[in-house]
Each structure stands twice: as structure tokens, then as C-alpha cells.
Design a protein around this motif. Structure first.
Motif, PDB file in Angstrom:
ATOM      1  N   LYS A  50      30.035  36.083  74.444  1.00  0.00           N
ATOM      2  CA  LYS A  50      31.151  36.555  74.846  1.00  0.00           C
ATOM      3  C   LYS A  50      31.117  36.754  76.043  1.00  0.00           C
ATOM      4  CE  LYS A  50      31.013  39.665  71.230  1.00  0.00           C
ATOM      5  NZ  LYS A  50      31.162  41.239  70.650  1.00  0.00           N
ATOM      6  N   LYS A  51      30.040  36.625  77.324  1.00  0.00           N
ATOM      7  CA  LYS A  51      30.467  36.373  78.661  1.00  0.00           C
ATOM      8  C   LYS A  51      29.221  35.243  79.340  1.00  0.00           C
ATOM      9  CE  LYS A  51      29.875  39.245  82.774  1.00  0.00           C
ATOM     10  NZ  LYS A  51      28.935  37.985  83.363  1.00  0.00           N
ATOM     11  N   PRO A  52      30.062  34.582  78.944  1.00  0.00           N
ATOM     12  CA  PRO A  52      29.065  33.387  79.954  1.00  0.00           C
ATOM     13  C   PRO A  52      28.755  33.534  81.256  1.00  0.00           C
ATOM     14  CG  PRO A  52      31.254  32.387  79.305  1.00  0.00           C
ATOM     15  CD  PRO A  52      31.024  33.366  79.014  1.00  0.00           C
ATOM     16  N   LEU A  53      27.504  33.335  81.524  1.00  0.00           N
ATOM     17  CA  LEU A  53      27.372  33.444  83.025  1.00  0.00           C
ATOM     18  C   LEU A  53      28.073  32.145  84.096  1.00  0.00           C
ATOM     19  CD1 LEU A  53      25.332  34.407  85.176  1.00  0.00           C
ATOM     20  CD2 LEU A  53      23.829  32.445  85.222  1.00  0.00           C
ATOM     21  N   GLN A  54      28.142  32.907  85.159  1.00  0.00           N
ATOM     22  CA  GLN A  54      30.019  31.888  85.854  1.00  0.00           C
ATOM     23  C   GLN A  54      28.401  31.560  87.158  1.00  0.00           C
ATOM     24  OE1 GLN A  54      32.778  31.398  85.047  1.00  0.00           O
ATOM     25  NE2 GLN A  54      32.126  32.000  83.750  1.00  0.00           N
ATOM     26  N   LEU A  55      28.944  30.308  87.981  1.00  0.00           N
ATOM     27  CA  LEU A  55      28.299  29.490  88.576  1.00  0.00           C
ATOM     28  C   LEU A  55      27.929  31.104  89.890  1.00  0.00           C
ATOM     29  CD1 LEU A  55      27.969  26.602  88.559  1.00  0.00           C
ATOM     30  CD2 LEU A  55      26.172  27.911  87.847  1.00  0.00           C
ATOM     31  N   ASN A  56      29.941  31.543  90.205  1.00  0.00           N
ATOM     32  CA  ASN A  56      30.073  31.859  91.796  1.00  0.00           C
ATOM     33  C   ASN A  56      29.698  33.034  92.086  1.00  0.00           C
ATOM     34  OD1 ASN A  56      32.001  33.180  89.573  1.00  0.00           O
ATOM     35  ND2 ASN A  56      33.291  33.066  90.562  1.00  0.00           N
ATOM     36  N   LEU A  89      18.780  30.967  79.269  1.00  0.00           N
ATOM     37  CA  LEU A  89      17.157  31.497  79.708  1.00  0.00           C
ATOM     38  C   LEU A  89      16.916  30.159  81.558  1.00  0.00           C
ATOM     39  CD1 LEU A  89      15.903  32.586  76.098  1.00  0.00           C
ATOM     40  CD2 LEU A  89      16.771  34.061  78.321  1.00  0.00           C
ATOM     41  N   SER A  90      17.452  29.259  80.976  1.00  0.00           N
ATOM     42  CA  SER A  90      16.694  28.529  82.038  1.00  0.00           C
ATOM     43  C   SER A  90      17.213  29.268  84.097  1.00  0.00           C
ATOM     44  CB  SER A  90      17.328  27.331  82.084  1.00  0.00           C
ATOM     45  OG  SER A  90      16.665  26.634  80.817  1.00  0.00           O
ATOM     46  N   THR A  91      18.216  29.579  83.555  1.00  0.00           N
ATOM     47  CA  THR A  91      19.164  29.920  84.780  1.00  0.00           C
ATOM     48  C   THR A  91      18.192  31.562  85.137  1.00  0.00           C
ATOM     49  OG1 THR A  91      21.344  28.574  84.142  1.00  0.00           O
ATOM     50  CG2 THR A  91      21.634  31.141  85.924  1.00  0.00           C
ATOM     51  N   THR A  92      18.147  32.133  84.350  1.00  0.00           N
ATOM     52  CA  THR A  92      17.672  33.219  84.396  1.00  0.00           C
ATOM     53  C   THR A  92      16.073  33.700  85.386  1.00  0.00           C
ATOM     54  OG1 THR A  92      18.372  33.960  82.929  1.00  0.00           O
ATOM     55  CG2 THR A  92      16.874  35.539  83.480  1.00  0.00           C
ATOM     56  N   ALA A  93      15.238  31.994  84.386  1.00  0.00           N
ATOM     57  CA  ALA A  93      14.098  32.299  84.884  1.00  0.00           C
ATOM     58  C   ALA A  93      13.712  31.662  86.714  1.00  0.00           C
ATOM     59  CB  ALA A  93      14.025  30.667  84.310  1.00  0.00           C
ATOM     60  N   ALA A  94      14.822  30.321  86.599  1.00  0.00           N
ATOM     61  CA  ALA A  94      14.835  30.044  88.018  1.00  0.00           C
ATOM     62  C   ALA A  94      15.826  31.516  89.269  1.00  0.00           C
ATOM     63  CB  ALA A  94      16.002  29.523  88.394  1.00  0.00           C
ATOM     64  N   ALA A  95      16.084  32.133  88.507  1.00  0.00           N
ATOM     65  CA  ALA A  95      16.509  33.224  89.168  1.00  0.00           C
ATOM     66  C   ALA A  95      15.317  34.469  89.486  1.00  0.00           C
ATOM     67  CB  ALA A  95      17.553  34.053  88.925  1.00  0.00           C
ATOM     68  N   LEU A  96      14.783  34.722  88.578  1.00  0.00           N
ATOM     69  CA  LEU A  96      13.647  34.907  88.734  1.00  0.00           C
ATOM     70  C   LEU A  96      12.329  35.185  90.028  1.00  0.00           C
ATOM     71  CD1 LEU A  96      11.484  37.551  87.665  1.00  0.00           C
ATOM     72  CD2 LEU A  96      10.524  36.053  86.507  1.00  0.00           C
ATOM     73  N   ASN A  97      12.507  33.392  90.008  1.00  0.00           N
ATOM     74  CA  ASN A  97      11.247  32.889  90.819  1.00  0.00           C
ATOM     75  C   ASN A  97      12.584  32.726  92.333  1.00  0.00           C
ATOM     76  OD1 ASN A  97       9.903  31.528  89.333  1.00  0.00           O
ATOM     77  ND2 ASN A  97      10.042  30.312  89.358  1.00  0.00           N
ATOM     78  N   TYR A  98      13.435  33.303  92.504  1.00  0.00           N
ATOM     79  CA  TYR A  98      13.987  33.400  93.914  1.00  0.00           C
ATOM     80  C   TYR A  98      13.898  34.754  94.227  1.00  0.00           C
ATOM     81  CZ  TYR A  98      18.488  34.395  96.621  1.00  0.00           C
ATOM     82  OH  TYR A  98      19.269  34.539  97.502  1.00  0.00           O
ATOM     83  N   TYR A  99      14.494  35.495  93.376  1.00  0.00           N
ATOM     84  CA  TYR A  99      14.136  36.817  93.478  1.00  0.00           C
ATOM     85  C   TYR A  99      12.306  37.458  93.929  1.00  0.00           C
ATOM     86  CZ  TYR A  99      13.620  41.816  92.823  1.00  0.00           C
ATOM     87  OH  TYR A  99      13.563  43.144  92.960  1.00  0.00           O
ATOM     88  N   ARG A 100      11.435  36.691  93.291  1.00  0.00           N
ATOM     89  CA  ARG A 100      10.322  37.123  93.975  1.00  0.00           C
ATOM     90  C   ARG A 100       9.410  36.192  94.681  1.00  0.00           C
ATOM     91  NH1 ARG A 100       6.845  37.144  88.367  1.00  0.00           N
ATOM     92  NH2 ARG A 100       7.405  38.725  87.024  1.00  0.00           N
ATOM     93  N   ALA A 101      10.463  35.073  95.495  1.00  0.00           N
ATOM     94  CA  ALA A 101      10.060  34.203  96.819  1.00  0.00           C
ATOM     95  C   ALA A 101      10.329  35.152  97.316  1.00  0.00           C
ATOM     96  CB  ALA A 101      11.180  32.887  96.890  1.00  0.00           C
ATOM     97  N   GLY A 102      11.604  35.784  97.961  1.00  0.00           N
ATOM     98  CA  GLY A 102      11.764  37.306  98.585  1.00  0.00           C
ATOM     99  C   GLY A 102      11.164  38.042  98.930  1.00  0.00           C
ATOM    100  N   ALA A 135      23.516  25.608  93.434  1.00  0.00           N
ATOM    101  CA  ALA A 135      23.216  23.653  92.876  1.00  0.00           C
ATOM    102  C   ALA A 135      22.119  23.956  91.550  1.00  0.00           C
ATOM    103  CB  ALA A 135      22.976  23.208  94.564  1.00  0.00           C
ATOM    104  N   SER A 136      21.095  24.755  91.622  1.00  0.00           N
ATOM    105  CA  SER A 136      20.142  24.394  90.501  1.00  0.00           C
ATOM    106  C   SER A 136      20.629  25.129  89.609  1.00  0.00           C
ATOM    107  CB  SER A 136      18.856  25.002  90.398  1.00  0.00           C
ATOM    108  OG  SER A 136      19.131  26.583  91.346  1.00  0.00           O
ATOM    109  N   ALA A 137      21.481  26.035  89.619  1.00  0.00           N
ATOM    110  CA  ALA A 137      22.416  26.521  88.300  1.00  0.00           C
ATOM    111  C   ALA A 137      23.556  25.236  87.588  1.00  0.00           C
ATOM    112  CB  ALA A 137      22.835  27.856  88.762  1.00  0.00           C
ATOM    113  N   ALA A 138      24.004  24.071  88.470  1.00  0.00           N
ATOM    114  CA  ALA A 138      24.727  24.035  87.996  1.00  0.00           C
ATOM    115  C   ALA A 138      24.382  22.074  87.167  1.00  0.00           C
ATOM    116  CB  ALA A 138      25.772  23.337  89.247  1.00  0.00           C
ATOM    117  N   MET A 139      23.076  22.362  87.903  1.00  0.00           N
ATOM    118  CA  MET A 139      22.110  21.178  86.937  1.00  0.00           C
ATOM    119  C   MET A 139      21.822  21.511  85.984  1.00  0.00           C
ATOM    120  SD  MET A 139      19.335  19.613  90.185  1.00  0.00           S
ATOM    121  CE  MET A 139      18.618  19.238  88.862  1.00  0.00           C
ATOM    122  N   ILE A 140      21.254  23.177  85.853  1.00  0.00           N
ATOM    123  CA  ILE A 140      20.756  23.342  84.666  1.00  0.00           C
ATOM    124  C   ILE A 140      22.197  23.495  83.389  1.00  0.00           C
ATOM    125  CG2 ILE A 140      20.247  25.413  83.119  1.00  0.00           C
ATOM    126  CD1 ILE A 140      18.478  25.873  85.805  1.00  0.00           C
ATOM    127  N   ALA A 141      23.389  23.860  83.999  1.00  0.00           N
ATOM    128  CA  ALA A 141      24.771  24.346  83.207  1.00  0.00           C
ATOM    129  C   ALA A 141      24.992  22.491  82.346  1.00  0.00           C
ATOM    130  CB  ALA A 141      26.049  24.803  84.034  1.00  0.00           C
TER     131      ALA A 141
END
Length: 72
Positions: free
Chosen positions: A17-23, A48-61, A31-37
Motif C-alpha cells: 500500500k505504501k512502498p518506501l520512496q527513496l526521496n 527489510l534490507s533498506t531498513t537494516a542499512a538505515a539502522l546502521n546509518y542511525y547507529r553510526a551517529g 545510493a545504497s537504497a537505490a542499489m537495493i531497489a
């Protein structure tokens, strides 16, 4: 909208119903989300792959908690 809110809303509503938009993602993740897409996986696996990348991005900061031990 915050990154975590975007991911939670997509998870609750569903990728059909609501796909994840890159913007909706931060520039550093696009860039990584585009490769996953572009992969041949189904939408749930891509999410789930994009969410895993986002979790690592969030935790890195996040700064670790600083403890100080009492002097003896």
C-alpha cells in the motif's frame, strides 16, 4: 518526517500500500537504497534490507555512553 517514523509507517501500512520512496530517506542512504531497489528481490525483502542499512546509518551517529570510575 523523521527516518524512524517513515520506516515504522511503511512497516505498519505495508509495502504493497505504501512502498518506501527513496526521496524520503536521508541523502547518505539514497545510493545504497537505490542499489537495493534495483535488486530482483520482492518488496518486503527490499524494505527489510533498506531498513537494516538505515539502522546502521542511525547507529553510526550515536555517541556511546561515557562512564567515569571513582578513583581509589
Amino acid at each position: 518526517m523523521q527516518l524512524k517514523e517513515t520506516l515504522v509507517n511503511t512497516a505498519l501500512i505495508g509495502t504493497g500500500k505504501k512502498p518506501l520512496q527513496l526521496n524520503e530517506l536521508p541523502d547518505a542512504l539514497q545510493a545504497s537504497a537505490a542499489m537495493i531497489a534495483e535488486s530482483k528481490a520482492d518488496e518486503e525483502t527490499k524494505f527489510l534490507s533498506t531498513t537494516a542499512a538505515a539502522l546502521n546509518y542511525y547507529r553510526a551517529g550515536v555517541q556511546p555512553v561515557q562512564f567515569s570510575l571513582p578513583a581509589n
